[in-house]
Design a protein around this motif. Structure first.
Motif, short mmCIF file in Angstrom:
data_model
loop_
_atom_site.label_atom_id
_atom_site.label_comp_id
_atom_site.label_asym_id
_atom_site.label_seq_id
_atom_site.Cartn_x
_atom_site.Cartn_y
_atom_site.Cartn_z
N ARG A 50 -18.14 -35.55 -46.85
CA ARG A 50 -18.10 -34.11 -46.58
C ARG A 50 -17.67 -33.77 -45.15
NH1 ARG A 50 -23.27 -32.09 -48.09
NH2 ARG A 50 -22.43 -32.17 -50.20
N VAL A 51 -18.29 -34.44 -44.20
CA VAL A 51 -18.06 -34.10 -42.80
C VAL A 51 -16.58 -34.25 -42.43
CG1 VAL A 51 -18.96 -36.38 -42.21
CG2 VAL A 51 -18.73 -34.70 -40.42
N TYR A 52 -15.92 -35.26 -43.02
CA TYR A 52 -14.49 -35.48 -42.72
C TYR A 52 -13.64 -34.43 -43.43
CZ TYR A 52 -16.39 -39.93 -41.25
OH TYR A 52 -17.14 -40.89 -40.63
N MET A 53 -13.96 -34.17 -44.69
CA MET A 53 -13.16 -33.21 -45.46
C MET A 53 -13.21 -31.83 -44.83
SD MET A 53 -14.15 -34.35 -49.29
CE MET A 53 -12.90 -33.41 -50.16
N GLU A 54 -14.40 -31.45 -44.37
CA GLU A 54 -14.55 -30.11 -43.78
C GLU A 54 -13.67 -29.96 -42.54
OE1 GLU A 54 -18.74 -29.66 -43.24
OE2 GLU A 54 -19.03 -28.90 -45.30
N LYS A 55 -13.50 -31.07 -41.81
CA LYS A 55 -12.69 -31.00 -40.58
C LYS A 55 -11.20 -31.14 -40.88
CE LYS A 55 -16.02 -33.13 -37.48
NZ LYS A 55 -16.42 -34.51 -37.24
N GLY A 56 -10.86 -31.54 -42.11
CA GLY A 56 -9.44 -31.73 -42.45
C GLY A 56 -8.91 -33.08 -42.02
N GLU A 170 -4.75 -28.81 -39.08
CA GLU A 170 -5.26 -30.14 -38.80
C GLU A 170 -4.83 -31.13 -39.89
OE1 GLU A 170 -6.27 -31.51 -36.32
OE2 GLU A 170 -7.56 -33.19 -36.84
N ARG A 171 -4.89 -30.70 -41.14
CA ARG A 171 -4.50 -31.60 -42.24
C ARG A 171 -3.02 -31.97 -42.14
NH1 ARG A 171 -5.92 -28.13 -46.93
NH2 ARG A 171 -5.10 -29.77 -48.25
N LEU A 172 -2.19 -31.01 -41.72
CA LEU A 172 -0.76 -31.32 -41.57
C LEU A 172 -0.55 -32.28 -40.39
CD1 LEU A 172 0.95 -27.88 -42.33
CD2 LEU A 172 0.97 -29.94 -43.74
N ARG A 173 -1.31 -32.07 -39.31
CA ARG A 173 -1.21 -32.98 -38.16
C ARG A 173 -1.57 -34.40 -38.59
NH1 ARG A 173 -3.85 -35.81 -34.97
NH2 ARG A 173 -5.88 -35.26 -35.81
N VAL A 174 -2.69 -34.51 -39.34
CA VAL A 174 -3.15 -35.82 -39.80
C VAL A 174 -2.10 -36.44 -40.73
CG1 VAL A 174 -4.88 -36.96 -41.28
CG2 VAL A 174 -5.61 -35.32 -39.54
N TYR A 175 -1.51 -35.63 -41.59
CA TYR A 175 -0.48 -36.15 -42.50
C TYR A 175 0.68 -36.76 -41.70
CZ TYR A 175 3.59 -36.41 -45.45
OH TYR A 175 4.72 -36.88 -46.07
N PHE A 176 1.20 -35.99 -40.72
CA PHE A 176 2.36 -36.50 -39.99
C PHE A 176 2.01 -37.73 -39.15
CE2 PHE A 176 3.93 -32.19 -40.99
CZ PHE A 176 5.07 -32.58 -41.68
N ALA A 177 0.78 -37.78 -38.63
CA ALA A 177 0.40 -38.91 -37.78
C ALA A 177 0.05 -40.15 -38.60
CB ALA A 177 -0.80 -38.51 -36.91
N GLU A 178 -0.69 -39.99 -39.71
CA GLU A 178 -1.24 -41.16 -40.39
C GLU A 178 -0.57 -41.50 -41.72
OE1 GLU A 178 -5.47 -41.68 -40.11
OE2 GLU A 178 -5.61 -39.87 -38.87
#
Ligand code: AMP
Length: 218
Positions: A50-56, A170-178
Protein backbone atom coordinates in the motif's frame (compact mmCIF):
# COMPACT_ATOMS: atom_id res chain seq x y z
CA UNK A 1 2.75 -18.40 -25.51
CA UNK A 2 4.20 -16.07 -22.94
CA UNK A 3 3.77 -12.42 -23.89
CA UNK A 4 4.68 -9.27 -22.00
CA UNK A 5 2.73 -6.03 -22.48
CA UNK A 6 5.02 -3.09 -21.83
CA UNK A 7 4.16 0.60 -21.79
CA UNK A 8 3.77 3.66 -19.59
CA UNK A 9 0.85 4.07 -17.17
CA UNK A 10 -2.11 5.05 -19.35
CA UNK A 11 -0.75 3.40 -22.52
CA UNK A 12 -3.71 1.00 -22.58
CA UNK A 13 -1.93 -2.15 -21.41
CA UNK A 14 -4.78 -3.25 -19.15
CA UNK A 15 -7.56 -2.78 -21.70
CA UNK A 16 -5.63 -4.44 -24.51
CA UNK A 17 -4.13 -7.26 -22.42
CA UNK A 18 -7.57 -8.32 -21.19
CA UNK A 19 -9.08 -8.62 -24.69
CA UNK A 20 -6.01 -10.12 -26.35
CA UNK A 21 -5.71 -12.70 -23.54
CA UNK A 22 -9.37 -13.62 -24.09
CA UNK A 23 -8.87 -13.97 -27.86
CA UNK A 24 -5.68 -16.04 -27.59
CA UNK A 25 -7.00 -18.05 -24.60
CA UNK A 26 -4.11 -17.08 -22.37
CA UNK A 27 -4.14 -16.26 -18.66
CA UNK A 28 -3.91 -12.52 -17.89
CA UNK A 29 -1.58 -11.54 -15.06
CA UNK A 30 -1.80 -7.85 -14.15
CA UNK A 31 0.32 -7.07 -11.11
CA UNK A 32 -1.41 -3.72 -10.46
CA UNK A 33 -4.79 -5.51 -10.39
CA UNK A 34 -3.37 -8.20 -8.09
CA UNK A 35 -2.14 -5.56 -5.65
CA UNK A 36 -5.50 -3.74 -5.78
CA UNK A 37 -7.37 -7.03 -5.20
CA UNK A 38 -5.16 -7.68 -2.17
CA UNK A 39 -6.10 -4.23 -0.80
CA UNK A 40 -9.77 -5.24 -0.77
CA UNK A 41 -8.97 -8.27 1.37
CA UNK A 42 -6.55 -6.48 3.72
CA UNK A 43 -3.95 -9.22 3.32
CA UNK A 44 -0.34 -9.04 4.56
CA UNK A 45 0.70 -8.44 0.92
CA UNK A 46 -1.71 -5.49 0.80
CA UNK A 47 -0.13 -3.87 3.84
CA UNK A 48 3.34 -4.25 2.36
CA UNK A 49 2.33 -2.85 -1.04
CA UNK A 50 0.00 0.00 0.00
CA UNK A 51 2.58 2.54 1.07
CA UNK A 52 4.42 2.26 -2.27
CA UNK A 53 1.28 2.31 -4.41
CA UNK A 54 -0.03 5.41 -2.68
CA UNK A 55 3.19 7.25 -3.49
CA UNK A 56 3.17 6.08 -7.11
CA UNK A 57 6.49 4.22 -6.76
CA UNK A 58 7.22 0.55 -7.39
CA UNK A 59 6.54 -2.13 -4.82
CA UNK A 60 9.93 -3.74 -3.98
CA UNK A 61 11.11 -6.45 -6.36
CA UNK A 62 11.22 -9.27 -3.77
CA UNK A 63 7.52 -8.82 -2.91
CA UNK A 64 6.42 -8.44 -6.53
CA UNK A 65 8.51 -11.31 -7.91
CA UNK A 66 7.30 -13.71 -5.18
CA UNK A 67 3.67 -12.84 -5.94
CA UNK A 68 4.10 -13.40 -9.70
CA UNK A 69 6.08 -16.63 -9.40
CA UNK A 70 3.37 -18.09 -7.18
CA UNK A 71 0.72 -17.00 -9.66
CA UNK A 72 2.42 -18.52 -12.73
CA UNK A 73 2.54 -21.93 -11.10
CA UNK A 74 -1.30 -22.09 -11.19
CA UNK A 75 -2.83 -24.54 -13.71
CA UNK A 76 -4.49 -21.79 -15.80
CA UNK A 77 -1.03 -20.50 -16.75
CA UNK A 78 0.05 -23.79 -18.37
CA UNK A 79 -1.06 -22.77 -21.88
CA UNK A 80 0.50 -19.34 -21.65
CA UNK A 81 0.19 -15.92 -20.09
CA UNK A 82 -0.06 -12.26 -20.96
CA UNK A 83 1.90 -10.27 -18.39
CA UNK A 84 0.52 -6.76 -17.94
CA UNK A 85 2.57 -4.31 -15.88
CA UNK A 86 5.23 -6.91 -15.13
CA UNK A 87 8.23 -6.99 -15.40
CA UNK A 88 8.84 -3.33 -14.56
CA UNK A 89 12.52 -3.53 -13.53
CA UNK A 90 15.54 -5.35 -14.89
CA UNK A 91 15.59 -7.55 -11.79
CA UNK A 92 11.95 -8.59 -12.36
CA UNK A 93 12.68 -9.30 -16.05
CA UNK A 94 15.62 -11.53 -15.15
CA UNK A 95 13.65 -13.36 -12.42
CA UNK A 96 10.83 -14.07 -14.88
CA UNK A 97 13.22 -15.30 -17.58
CA UNK A 98 14.91 -17.62 -15.07
CA UNK A 99 11.62 -18.99 -13.71
CA UNK A 100 10.33 -19.75 -17.21
CA UNK A 101 13.59 -21.39 -18.31
CA UNK A 102 13.29 -23.77 -15.34
CA UNK A 103 9.96 -24.91 -16.80
CA UNK A 104 11.42 -25.15 -20.33
CA UNK A 105 9.49 -22.05 -21.37
CA UNK A 106 10.37 -18.51 -22.36
CA UNK A 107 8.93 -15.10 -23.19
CA UNK A 108 7.98 -15.25 -26.86
CA UNK A 109 7.22 -11.60 -27.52
CA UNK A 110 7.08 -8.24 -25.81
CA UNK A 111 4.41 -5.87 -27.07
CA UNK A 112 5.54 -2.32 -26.41
CA UNK A 113 2.55 0.02 -26.61
CA UNK A 114 3.91 3.45 -27.45
CA UNK A 115 1.93 6.59 -26.55
CA UNK A 116 3.13 10.22 -26.31
CA UNK A 117 3.51 11.77 -22.86
CA UNK A 118 0.84 14.44 -23.57
CA UNK A 119 -1.66 11.72 -24.47
CA UNK A 120 -0.77 9.66 -21.36
CA UNK A 121 -1.50 12.62 -19.07
CA UNK A 122 -4.79 13.28 -20.82
CA UNK A 123 -5.88 9.63 -20.54
CA UNK A 124 -4.92 9.19 -16.88
CA UNK A 125 -6.71 12.35 -15.76
CA UNK A 126 -10.07 11.14 -17.12
CA UNK A 127 -9.72 7.50 -16.12
CA UNK A 128 -12.37 5.67 -14.07
CA UNK A 129 -12.06 1.98 -13.10
CA UNK A 130 -14.62 -0.67 -12.17
CA UNK A 131 -14.28 -1.56 -8.50
CA UNK A 132 -15.32 -5.16 -9.22
CA UNK A 133 -13.69 -6.25 -12.50
CA UNK A 134 -11.10 -3.45 -12.98
CA UNK A 135 -12.29 -2.54 -16.50
CA UNK A 136 -11.03 0.97 -17.26
CA UNK A 137 -13.16 3.76 -18.81
CA UNK A 138 -12.38 7.29 -19.90
CA UNK A 139 -14.97 9.96 -19.27
CA UNK A 140 -14.45 11.49 -22.73
CA UNK A 141 -12.86 8.81 -24.95
CA UNK A 142 -14.63 5.65 -23.76
CA UNK A 143 -17.43 6.51 -21.31
CA UNK A 144 -19.62 3.75 -19.82
CA UNK A 145 -23.17 3.36 -21.18
CA UNK A 146 -24.60 4.19 -17.73
CA UNK A 147 -22.85 6.92 -15.78
CA UNK A 148 -20.82 5.50 -12.87
CA UNK A 149 -21.54 1.82 -13.74
CA UNK A 150 -19.42 -0.79 -15.51
CA UNK A 151 -20.80 -1.98 -18.88
CA UNK A 152 -19.35 -5.43 -18.30
CA UNK A 153 -20.45 -6.31 -14.76
CA UNK A 154 -22.51 -3.37 -13.45
CA UNK A 155 -19.89 -2.63 -10.77
CA UNK A 156 -19.32 0.85 -9.36
CA UNK A 157 -16.75 3.02 -11.17
CA UNK A 158 -14.16 4.96 -9.15
CA UNK A 159 -11.07 7.07 -9.75
CA UNK A 160 -7.90 5.32 -8.65
CA UNK A 161 -6.28 7.19 -5.74
CA UNK A 162 -2.97 7.04 -7.65
CA UNK A 163 -4.52 8.80 -10.67
CA UNK A 164 -4.27 12.22 -8.94
CA UNK A 165 -2.09 14.74 -10.88
CA UNK A 166 0.87 14.59 -8.43
CA UNK A 167 0.92 10.79 -8.25
CA UNK A 168 0.51 10.46 -12.02
CA UNK A 169 3.58 12.68 -12.45
CA UNK A 170 5.54 10.44 -10.08
CA UNK A 171 4.37 7.22 -11.78
CA UNK A 172 5.50 8.57 -15.15
CA UNK A 173 8.88 9.57 -13.68
CA UNK A 174 9.27 6.06 -12.23
CA UNK A 175 8.28 4.52 -15.56
CA UNK A 176 10.90 6.47 -17.52
CA UNK A 177 13.62 5.85 -14.93
CA UNK A 178 13.02 2.18 -14.08
CA UNK A 179 10.83 0.52 -16.70
CA UNK A 180 11.64 2.23 -20.02
CA UNK A 181 15.19 0.73 -20.00
CA UNK A 182 13.50 -2.66 -20.45
CA UNK A 183 12.58 -1.63 -24.01
CA UNK A 184 16.25 -1.95 -24.86
CA UNK A 185 16.64 -5.20 -22.87
CA UNK A 186 13.83 -6.92 -24.80
CA UNK A 187 14.93 -5.39 -28.09
CA UNK A 188 18.41 -6.85 -27.69
CA UNK A 189 16.79 -10.24 -27.07
CA UNK A 190 14.99 -9.82 -30.43
CA UNK A 191 11.55 -9.99 -28.79
CA UNK A 192 10.27 -6.43 -28.99
CA UNK A 193 7.20 -5.62 -31.08
CA UNK A 194 6.55 -1.88 -31.06
CA UNK A 195 2.92 -0.90 -31.59
CA UNK A 196 1.49 2.60 -31.98
CA UNK A 197 -0.88 2.92 -28.99
CA UNK A 198 -2.64 6.10 -30.14
CA UNK A 199 -6.09 5.90 -31.68
CA UNK A 200 -9.23 3.93 -30.83
CA UNK A 201 -9.22 0.83 -28.61
CA UNK A 202 -10.29 -1.50 -31.48
CA UNK A 203 -7.77 0.01 -33.85
CA UNK A 204 -4.90 -0.51 -31.38
CA UNK A 205 -6.07 -4.08 -30.62
CA UNK A 206 -5.98 -4.93 -34.34
CA UNK A 207 -2.45 -3.52 -34.60
CA UNK A 208 -1.37 -5.67 -31.64
CA UNK A 209 -2.91 -8.87 -33.02
CA UNK A 210 -1.40 -8.24 -36.44
CA UNK A 211 1.99 -7.53 -34.97
CA UNK A 212 1.86 -10.69 -32.83
CA UNK A 213 0.88 -12.73 -35.85
CA UNK A 214 3.76 -11.40 -37.92
CA UNK A 215 6.33 -11.28 -35.15
CA UNK A 216 5.50 -14.49 -33.36
CA UNK A 217 8.41 -16.90 -33.04
CA UNK A 218 5.98 -19.82 -32.84
P1 AMP B 1 -0.70 -0.36 -12.42
O1 AMP B 1 -2.11 -0.73 -12.18
O2 AMP B 1 0.01 -1.35 -13.32
O3 AMP B 1 -0.52 1.06 -12.88
O4 AMP B 1 0.05 -0.47 -11.00
C1 AMP B 1 -0.35 0.30 -9.88
C2 AMP B 1 0.76 0.32 -8.84
O5 AMP B 1 1.02 -1.03 -8.39
C3 AMP B 1 2.12 0.82 -9.34
O6 AMP B 1 2.21 2.23 -9.32
C4 AMP B 1 3.05 0.15 -8.34
O7 AMP B 1 3.05 0.81 -7.10
C5 AMP B 1 2.39 -1.22 -8.16
N1 AMP B 1 2.91 -2.20 -9.16
C6 AMP B 1 2.20 -2.79 -10.16
N2 AMP B 1 2.99 -3.63 -10.87
C7 AMP B 1 4.22 -3.56 -10.31
C8 AMP B 1 5.48 -4.16 -10.60
N3 AMP B 1 5.63 -5.02 -11.63
N4 AMP B 1 6.52 -3.86 -9.80
C9 AMP B 1 6.39 -3.02 -8.76
N5 AMP B 1 5.26 -2.39 -8.46
C10 AMP B 1 4.17 -2.65 -9.21
Amino acid sequence: MYIVFLGAPGAGKGTQAATVAGKLKLAHIATGDMFREAQKQETELAKQARVYMEKGVLVPDDITIKMVLERISAPDCEQGVIFDGFPRTLEQAKALDEALVKQDKMIDNVVYIKVSEAELLERLSGRWICRQCQTPYHMVNSPPRTKGRCDRCGGELYQRPDDTPETVKERLRVYFAETAPLIDYHNRAGKLLEVDGEGGVDEVRERILESLEKGSVK
